[in-house]
Structure formats: structure tokens, C-alpha cells
Design a protein around this motif. Sequence first.
Motif, PDB file in Angstrom:
ATOM      1  N   THR A 108      34.777  42.418  32.028  1.00 32.44           N
ATOM      2  CA  THR A 108      35.089  41.671  33.418  1.00 32.44           C
ATOM      3  C   THR A 108      35.646  42.644  34.604  1.00 32.44           C
ATOM      4  N   PHE A 109      36.574  43.368  34.072  1.00 31.88           N
ATOM      5  CA  PHE A 109      37.567  44.398  35.081  1.00 31.88           C
ATOM      6  C   PHE A 109      36.572  45.404  35.703  1.00 31.88           C
ATOM      7  N   THR A 110      35.717  46.204  34.721  1.00 33.51           N
ATOM      8  CA  THR A 110      34.903  46.985  35.179  1.00 33.51           C
ATOM      9  C   THR A 110      33.633  46.271  36.039  1.00 33.51           C
ATOM     10  N   ALA A 111      33.185  45.061  35.804  1.00 32.11           N
ATOM     11  CA  ALA A 111      32.046  44.503  36.490  1.00 32.11           C
ATOM     12  C   ALA A 111      32.906  44.184  38.075  1.00 32.11           C
ATOM     13  N   ASP A 112      34.179  43.767  38.001  1.00 25.91           N
ATOM     14  CA  ASP A 112      34.864  43.539  39.341  1.00 25.91           C
ATOM     15  C   ASP A 112      34.943  44.914  40.184  1.00 25.91           C
TER      16      ASP A 112
ATOM     17  N   GLN B 196      31.976  45.956  41.967  1.00 24.10           N
ATOM     18  CA  GLN B 196      31.523  45.245  43.267  1.00 24.10           C
ATOM     19  C   GLN B 196      32.757  45.553  44.251  1.00 24.10           C
ATOM     20  N   MET B 197      33.862  45.918  43.891  1.00 25.13           N
ATOM     21  CA  MET B 197      34.931  46.435  44.781  1.00 25.13           C
ATOM     22  C   MET B 197      34.606  47.529  45.313  1.00 25.13           C
ATOM     23  N   PHE B 198      34.024  48.435  44.801  1.00 21.98           N
ATOM     24  CA  PHE B 198      33.835  49.539  45.363  1.00 21.98           C
ATOM     25  C   PHE B 198      32.404  50.102  45.186  1.00 21.98           C
ATOM     26  N   PRO B 199      31.597  49.515  45.932  1.00 17.44           N
ATOM     27  CA  PRO B 199      29.881  49.962  45.821  1.00 17.44           C
ATOM     28  C   PRO B 199      29.568  51.127  46.226  1.00 17.44           C
ATOM     29  N   ALA B 200      30.314  52.089  46.906  1.00 18.80           N
ATOM     30  CA  ALA B 200      30.129  53.311  47.205  1.00 18.80           C
ATOM     31  C   ALA B 200      30.284  54.453  45.812  1.00 18.80           C
ATOM     32  N   GLY B 201      31.164  53.671  44.992  1.00 22.58           N
ATOM     33  CA  GLY B 201      31.223  54.433  43.853  1.00 22.58           C
ATOM     34  C   GLY B 201      32.832  54.922  43.553  1.00 22.58           C
TER      35      GLY B 201
ATOM     36  N   ILE C 256      31.708  52.521  35.247  1.00 23.87           N
ATOM     37  CA  ILE C 256      32.202  51.312  35.991  1.00 23.87           C
ATOM     38  C   ILE C 256      30.820  50.688  36.180  1.00 23.87           C
ATOM     39  N   VAL C 257      30.380  49.738  35.514  1.00 23.17           N
ATOM     40  CA  VAL C 257      29.262  48.971  35.936  1.00 23.17           C
ATOM     41  C   VAL C 257      29.388  47.448  35.548  1.00 23.17           C
ATOM     42  N   LYS C 258      28.567  46.781  35.880  1.00 24.04           N
ATOM     43  CA  LYS C 258      28.423  45.492  35.604  1.00 24.04           C
ATOM     44  C   LYS C 258      27.204  44.962  34.666  1.00 24.04           C
ATOM     45  N   SER C 259      27.893  44.667  33.426  1.00 19.28           N
ATOM     46  CA  SER C 259      27.057  44.168  32.370  1.00 19.28           C
ATOM     47  C   SER C 259      26.484  42.947  32.670  1.00 19.28           C
ATOM     48  N   THR C 260      25.313  42.863  31.997  1.00 19.81           N
ATOM     49  CA  THR C 260      24.327  41.478  32.086  1.00 19.81           C
ATOM     50  C   THR C 260      24.867  40.367  31.316  1.00 19.81           C
ATOM     51  N   PHE C 261      25.963  40.840  30.372  1.00 21.79           N
ATOM     52  CA  PHE C 261      26.649  39.995  29.561  1.00 21.79           C
ATOM     53  C   PHE C 261      28.262  39.638  29.979  1.00 21.79           C
TER      54      PHE C 261
ATOM     55  N   LYS D 262      30.881  38.391  33.339  1.00 22.03           N
ATOM     56  CA  LYS D 262      30.803  37.381  34.704  1.00 22.03           C
ATOM     57  C   LYS D 262      32.020  37.915  35.173  1.00 22.03           C
ATOM     58  N   SER D 263      31.864  37.803  36.614  1.00 25.75           N
ATOM     59  CA  SER D 263      33.176  38.230  37.296  1.00 25.75           C
ATOM     60  C   SER D 263      34.181  37.236  37.108  1.00 25.75           C
TER      61      SER D 263
END
Length: 512
Positions: free
Chosen positions: A186-190, A193-198, A480-485, A487-488
Motif C-alpha cells: 500500500t505504501f509503494t502504491a501511494d 501516485q504521490m510522485f508520478p515523475a518518478g 515503487i509501483v502500484k500492484s494490481t493486488f 489498494k491505496s
Amino acid sequence: MTSSMVVPVIDVQNDNFKELWPAMVLAIKTASFIALDTELSGLGNRKALLAECIEDRYKAICNAARTRSILSLGFACYKKLENKDDDTYLVQVYNLTLLCSEEYVIEPQSVQFLVQHGFDFNKQYAEGVPYLRGNDRRVDAHGMNMRMLFVELLRARKPLVLHNGLIDMVFLYQCFYAQLPDKLGTFTADLSQMFPAGIYDTKYATEYELRFAASYLEYAYKKCKLDNSKSIEAGGGGRHLFLEFCKYSAPLSNYVDYRPCLAGFSPDGLLNVCQRFSAYGWCPNGSQCPLSHDTDLIIQHDEKEKKKKRKRKRKNSSQGKVEGAPKSKQPHMELKQDQVIPDKDTKPPPLTELVDGAQAQMPESDEKMETKVEEGNGVREPQAVSADEEIKTDKEVERNGVSEPQPLATPDAEKKEESKRKKLEGGTHRAGFDAFMTGYIFSYAATLTERVGKPQSAESWLPECLNKVYLSGKSVPMHIVKSTFSKSFKAHLHKMDVVWGKGVVSKVEGTV
């Protein structure tokens, strides 16, 4: 020979925070990327911070962030000047002294270390910018405060650069953003989104892209600076890194601390460097060590060792010999001849754990898993570092600014005292200057990528390092990626509403 420079660092505290607010926000908005660094009141259980299971490691860092605090925050805004022939950046550096308004743990060893390196606790308690940890309070919703400054950082959508950044990111989330989620996924998913530029980690870049002999902050910075200077002096094709700084006039000039970054020097005779400090950036003897902790000497020593190794290889190659590790040494663990061997209880784990919890045997044939490329000079495998050494290097001892050239041990009492003083000061301990060094490493690595014929893309500065965070003791990074499994986190979605407007993120995301 590296060139000297003077880096202006703007000191920010409670009495000038609002005055400097417009300048800080403008620097953030106009930057090409932003480098961050923190000074912390403690880290808790050092062994738990290097747990074999990454989920357990994350929980230990969360516990530290919920009970400790950020004492100072440094950020360096690097703006690439497009009208220059080479890679030239306009750099603005800020050092914020902070004060958590809630109870928090402060560890004696952290206090001792920070005091030795110039941190002023009297100034912190008298003039620190106040903040509250966790979720937003009513008082945080409006006005100029640390949480709103962090919101401005998110709104700028700039690449974020850190050095060994997992601990920094966890503390930043807890102190200026929201309550931390319980799960690492959840932390890495957040974060994604917080830093979309990487997000970029210069320790990972130093280990796996630049392939330096050591990767602690001051070493990596000075090595980049030295290599850049050599390349400029050699001339020829390719791009090089140049920096420019703002010329501050009154009243802003009253808040500027000018940090001298002196050129290294070449002493004659034997280089008596401390091998433990050379490898890890930390020595258990501290200022009492009779050997030199000067990073310039350490780099010079490594350069000489590299030349000797190349000479031996050429000689063996001409004689038809194949150079290999002695049978008594472990594979992927070859050390320099004069490197201190880690304690017996610092064996690397037999398995490499991936971020999702799966385990895989480390393949011996994979070049990325090798100790270093051939031109490296005996760098140890990241897994071979003990918990104490790794943590002290990365979050306590690395933050030691740029030290002046130190005299070698001598029987003269005055020179001994001077050497001891310089080891303690280490150029004084500044989160702002450490953020500057972090940004320098990143910009140099990006320039080097251009130099070898890989032009920067609009999406990424260092494609191989994008959203990869170094994990101490592991041979694979955290992605740092959002997994499909996953949620935010609900608190994160609320904060995204604050940053981008109500409902923008909540409409498309589930919650946990």
C-alpha cells in the motif's frame, strides 16, 4: 584534481519561514528535479531495520517514524539551463530546522553524533519550524506550514531524488503527509501516485550504474566530482556537468550559510587511510582512529588500487594467465587485499528476497549480481555488510558534509588534536548540503548517460534507476509501483483530494 566551489545553503527556521516561503515554492516549481535529505532523532532497533523479510523491515521503519521525528530537512532544487552547451544546472539549496510539536523519542547516540557534526539543538528547540505527525489537523489546512510545503512539492510533479531513500520516504510520509499504511504494498502504491515523475535513489545508482568502490554519500559525491573534473580537463567530446548558484542580496543574504567544498589534495608518501571507513563510511573508533578518514585520500587510494589491478590483468593476459579468486574466498565476496574483513556474524543471507515476498537463489551468472565490474576495485557485495555498519553508514555517518583535507596521524599534539576535530566536524552536519550532494550525484549520472550516447527521454532521467530504491543487504531494489493486488490507503486518497482537488483520485481508486 577536483575544483573548489562554495555552495550557498539558505537556513530556514520559524522566524523566517513565511518570509522565505515564496522563494522556496518558486524554487520547487521551476526545478527540473528535487533532491531531499533528512536528519532524524533516531532509528530504533538497528537489527530490525535490516530484517530479511522486507515487510518486517518496513514495519520496523514505520515504528521508528511514528515514535521519532525529523529534526531537519534539506532540499536542493536543480534547474537545468537549456541555453547552455553542456549540462548546466542552477542550484538552490535550503536547510530547514524543524521541531515536532508532539512527544517523540530522541536517542542518545543520535544526539551525540549530530552534536559532534555541528547540529545545534539549542537552535532547534528555540527556532525550529513546528509540525505535527500523522493525518492533517484543522490547523494544517491553511496557511504556510511544513505540511503545505510538502503539498507544494507534490503539486510540482518533479522527480524526487534521495540517497538510500526508504527510511527518508517513510519518515516524510508520517511527518508531513498522513498516517502510514500497515502494508508495504500500500505504501509503494501511494508513493507511485504521490510522485508520478518518478523516485530515484542515488545509492542504487552508485552501486549498480556508476559501479563505484563505495556508495556512502560523501564518497559517491566526491568521486562524481573528481571524475567530472578529469573529464573536463581531458577535453574531447561528450557533455559535462556545470553548476551555477544564485547571488543572494539582502535581506536573503543574511540567511545564507556558505559551505566550502574544497579541492582534494595529493600528499606524498604512503596513504594511511582507515580501511573500515573507506569501505563503509563509518569507523567504530570514531575520532580516536589513528588513520585518516579523509574521503579525498580514500578515493585517491582506490584509484591507485584500480591502476594496480589493471596493470596485473594486462600482465597476466600477456602471459596467458587467468586471474581468479583464491579458493579460500567466497564467490562474489572478493575483498581488496587491505580491506577489513567483516565480523564472522555478518554472513550474507543465502537467498535474495524479492519485494513481493518470493525468494530466489542468487544466480551466479547474472552480471548485476556480481560484486563489481572488472574495473571496480574490490567492492564488497551489498549483502556482506553487517546491520550496524550498513545502518550507521547510510543514515547516521553518511550525512557528514564535505570534510577538509585532514593531516595524517603525527606525534605532534597540536596536529593530533586538529585531526580529531576535523573528524568530529566532518564539515559540519547539514541536511541541506547532503541534499546538494545527492542532487550532484544524480545530475552527474544523468550527464554520463548522455555522454555514452543514451539521450535523456522526456519520461526519465536514468531509465535503469527509475522507481528503484536501494535495499540494504539485498541485491535487488524495491520497486515503487502500484500492484494490481494492492489498494491505496484511505488517508492517502484524502490527501490526494487536498493536493489535486476533491474526488479526482477517489473516483478511480479503491480504499483500504
